[in-house]
Design an enzyme around this catalytic site. Structure first.
Site, PDB file in Angstrom:
ATOM      1  N   CYS A 230      43.710  48.404  35.985  1.00 24.58           N
ATOM      2  CA  CYS A 230      42.371  48.661  35.454  1.00 24.58           C
ATOM      3  C   CYS A 230      42.116  50.171  35.364  1.00 24.58           C
ATOM      4  CB  CYS A 230      41.308  47.919  36.265  1.00 24.58           C
ATOM      5  SG  CYS A 230      39.703  47.826  35.403  1.00 24.58           S
TER       6      CYS A 230
ATOM      7  N   HIS B 186      42.969  42.661  35.274  1.00 25.88           N
ATOM      8  CA  HIS B 186      43.115  42.500  36.724  1.00 25.88           C
ATOM      9  C   HIS B 186      44.085  41.349  37.004  1.00 25.88           C
ATOM     10  CE1 HIS B 186      40.024  45.202  38.384  1.00 25.88           C
ATOM     11  NE2 HIS B 186      39.373  44.961  37.254  1.00 25.88           N
TER      12      HIS B 186
ATOM     13  N   GLU C 250      45.183  40.340  39.790  1.00 30.16           N
ATOM     14  CA  GLU C 250      44.769  39.622  41.003  1.00 30.16           C
ATOM     15  C   GLU C 250      43.637  38.636  40.731  1.00 30.16           C
ATOM     16  OE1 GLU C 250      41.987  43.144  40.845  1.00 30.16           O
ATOM     17  OE2 GLU C 250      44.071  42.714  40.280  1.00 30.16           O
TER      18      GLU C 250
END
Length: 213
Positions: free
Chosen positions: A82, A191, A193
């Site tokens: 990011c 992202h 995750e």
């Protein structure tokens, strides 16, 4: 045991990134740290980032993370996430212009307040799931179908046009760089995750990657 260092400069999605890496690589030691010696000793390094670029770069420079990133990204797998990806570019137009770490020559642009496509005004920030099309073969794309969806949250983007380092692209009113790659560095605007199976696969690939292509 392999070690992954997640650089803590006060501006990142640290907890969820650590949990995701631990989930995909339970045999890996994951450190969230601002200790330069620990980062230098790690086998792999992640630079996360959220928030305003001026604040992020101010902390990065205050803590010497910019020079540390230039050092450790030379000889081991390095992942930017990011704003951590945007920080690797040359400059962001956020806040009137912010010089970045300059590992990639791309500019970071604002989507604008009047982003329109097919007569429909698009919301800024770009928030939610979007397709990522792989622009080059890379070990971090292994097991991830071209066009799979990842989760984005951002108001600024790295240019895709003329970007020789682009590894993945997406479209939100404009074409933008969803991923860039060169040598030991892979960086993503989305992202991983927060991107369910595709994101976890990318993080697993990162923990298995030995650097370069």
């Amino acid at each position: 045991m392999k070690t992954v260092a997640i650089i803590d400069y006060g501006m990142g999605n640290l907890h969820s990134a650590r949990k995701a890496v631990e989930h995909v690589a339970p045999d890996t030691r994951v450190l969230v740290t601002d200790n330069a010696d620990q980062i230098r000793e790690a086998d792999r390094v992640i630079l996360p980032g959220v928030g305003a670029m001026r604040d992020c770069m101010a902390e990065i420079r205050r803590l010497g993370v910019d020079e540390l990133v230039r050092e450790v990204s030379l000889d081991r797998p390095f992942l930017g996430i990011c704003v951590g990806m945007q920080a690797l570019m040359s400059r962001s137009e956020e806040n009137g212009g912010v010089d970045s770490i300059n590992l990639f020559p791309s500019q970071v642009r604002f989507f604008g307040n009047n982003l329109v496509e097919n007569g429909e005004r698009l919301k800024v920030p770009h928030m939610g799931w979007n397709e990522v099309f792989q622009a080059k073969s890379h070990p971090l794309w292994q097991g991830i179908p071209d066009g799979d969806r990842f989760y984005f949250v951002h108001s600024y983007y790295a240019e895709a046009q003329g970007n020789a380092d682009i590894a993945g692209r997406t479209h939100y009113g404009v074409d933008l760089a969803a991923a860039v790659a060169r040598d030991n560095i892979f960086a993503v605007q989305f992202h991983p995750e927060k991107s369910a199976g595709a994101g976890l696969q990318l993080l697993k690939n990162f923990t298995d990657w030995n650097g370069t292509c």
